[in-house]
Design an enzyme around this catalytic site. Structure first.
Site, PDB file in Angstrom:
ATOM      1  N   SER A 108       1.191  -1.118  -0.092  1.00 36.50           N
ATOM      2  CA  SER A 108      -0.139   0.373  -0.434  1.00 36.50           C
ATOM      3  C   SER A 108       0.819   1.215  -0.011  1.00 36.50           C
ATOM      4  CB  SER A 108      -0.623  -0.127   1.079  1.00 36.50           C
ATOM      5  OG  SER A 108      -1.594   0.732   1.383  1.00 36.50           O
ATOM      6  N   SER A 109       0.723   1.786  -0.511  1.00 36.53           N
ATOM      7  CA  SER A 109       0.934   3.528  -0.570  1.00 36.53           C
ATOM      8  C   SER A 109       1.754   3.607   0.957  1.00 36.53           C
ATOM      9  CB  SER A 109       0.690   4.489  -1.753  1.00 36.53           C
ATOM     10  OG  SER A 109      -0.722   4.913  -0.747  1.00 36.53           O
ATOM     11  N   CYS A 110       0.576   3.907   1.918  1.00 40.43           N
ATOM     12  CA  CYS A 110       0.787   4.384   2.928  1.00 40.43           C
ATOM     13  C   CYS A 110       1.854   4.018   4.081  1.00 40.43           C
ATOM     14  CB  CYS A 110      -0.567   3.739   4.122  1.00 40.43           C
ATOM     15  SG  CYS A 110      -0.667   2.180   4.405  1.00 40.43           S
ATOM     16  N   TYR A 137      -0.583  -0.566  10.346  1.00 45.01           N
ATOM     17  CA  TYR A 137      -1.100  -1.396   8.596  1.00 45.01           C
ATOM     18  C   TYR A 137      -0.107  -1.289   8.100  1.00 45.01           C
ATOM     19  CZ  TYR A 137      -3.496  -1.800   4.190  1.00 45.01           C
ATOM     20  OH  TYR A 137      -2.974  -2.623   2.714  1.00 45.01           O
ATOM     21  N   LYS A 141       2.876  -3.935   5.873  1.00 44.43           N
ATOM     22  CA  LYS A 141       3.300  -4.276   5.024  1.00 44.43           C
ATOM     23  C   LYS A 141       5.140  -3.821   4.495  1.00 44.43           C
ATOM     24  CE  LYS A 141      -0.912  -5.139   3.086  1.00 44.43           C
ATOM     25  NZ  LYS A 141      -1.555  -6.241   2.208  1.00 44.43           N
ATOM     26  N   HIS A 180     -12.812   3.241   2.027  1.00 46.56           N
ATOM     27  CA  HIS A 180     -11.907   4.107   1.890  1.00 46.56           C
ATOM     28  C   HIS A 180     -13.350   5.347   1.377  1.00 46.56           C
ATOM     29  CE1 HIS A 180      -9.183   0.566   1.784  1.00 46.56           C
ATOM     30  NE2 HIS A 180      -8.280   2.005   2.448  1.00 46.56           N
TER      31      HIS A 180
END
Length: 315
Positions: A108-110, A137, A141, A180
């Site tokens: 994920s880009s987070c 989270y 990842k 989201h």
């Protein structure tokens, strides 16, 4: 990949997993292996190990994860870090023990720092603090990425990680508490139209900028990376290279849905990261770019939402 290769898609019922299955089928792959949660609990290490030893797939796509929006990430912090760590660790280690040499892990880009330079390059990973609301989270990842890197380095595996930007499309989650921003706004705009409302509430200031990628484009990128046998490792951002403000997102959704109301910003709700635009140059240099336009993608997603809603009402 050959048409007869056995391909396991973990998380095939989710938005990304189902899109990967559709893409594989469209490209002629027929030996696709799937398991529901009832058939295989990915949190159960022994069960995952036994499954992998019995099936010994040639390729593995890890699309299984516990996911959610800002509120879910912030409230269920322990669930998000524990479940995601267990899912990825069980699958990656069991794949290695079963001699699965090719694997794609979806992140994920987070994973990137909250305030890192824009657009975000892959090498910005671990260069600053994470966004607090989804830190558990993100850490899970990041651990998955490092698992892939470590098995590649120690055992010579070819495990690749793909970092999507904000995804949307068929089979998305429209629960207003756990979804989201794009599916939440799509549902809210639809319900506002149906109820004859005059306004649409949008969380936060409306100023944060976000990049959105249709899930069918994401699936195409995943299959592209696995089909390229020369891509043996690495981290790849997957996105469009373009972003919009949350307010612009809301305006586009309202236009697609046909809701002519006023946007009301709820500043008591969190904004999250100010901007998340991925640098997609690494993947573009290999010959892959997103094909589905922003408004076109939202329009097809709204059609899918209407079908999904109609199906749930008819049950």
């Amino acid at each position: 990949m050959k048409p007869t290769d056995k391909i396991f898609v973990a998380g095939h019922r989710g938005m990304v997993g189902s899109a990967i299955v559709r893409k594989l089928q469209a490209r002629g792959y027929s030996n696709i292996l799937t398991r529901t949660h009832q058939e295989l609990d990915l949190l159960d290490q022994a069960a995952v190990h036994a499954f992998m030893q019995a099936e010994k797939p040639d390729y593995l796509f890890i699309a299984a994860a516990k996911v959610g929006g800002i509120q879910a990430n912030n409230v269920y912090r322990a669930d998000f870090i524990y479940q995601n760590l267990m899912i990825e660790a069980n699958l990656i280690h069991a794949a290695h023990l079963a001699d699965v040499n090719r694997l794609l892990f979806l992140g994920s880009s987070c994973i990137y720092p909250r305030d890192c330079p824009q657009p975000i390059k892959e090498e910005y990973l671990l260069t600053g603090p994470l966004e607090p609301t989804n830190e558990p989270y993100a850490i899970a990842k990041i651990a998955g990425i490092k698992l892939c890197e470590s098995y590649n380095r120690q055992y010579g595996r070819q495990y690749v990680s793909a970092m999507p930007t904000n995804l949307y499309g068929p089979n998305d989650n429209y629960d207003l508490n756990n979804s989201h921003v794009l599916p939440a706004l799509l549902r809210k705009a639809h319900e506002a139209k149906e109820q004859g409302a005059t306004m649409l509430e949008v969380w936060g200031s409306g100023a944060p900028r976000r990049e959105f990628l249709h899930v069918d484009d994401m699936a195409d990128a995943c299959v592209f990376l696995m089909e390229r046998e020369d891509i043996r490792d690495g981290l790849f951002n997957v996105g469009t290279g373009r972003d919009v403000t949350i307010r612009e997102l809301a305006e586009t959704i309202m236009a697609v849905v046909g809701f002519d109301g006023e946007i009301v910003l709820d500043s008591s709700k969190p904004d999250g990261t100010p901007r998340k635009l991925l640098d997609v140059g690494r993947l573009a240099s290999l010959g892959w770019t997103a094909q589905i336009g922003f408004r076109e993608g939202i329009a097809s997603t709204y059609e899918a939402f209407l079908r999904q809603t109609a199906a749930s009402l008819s049950r």
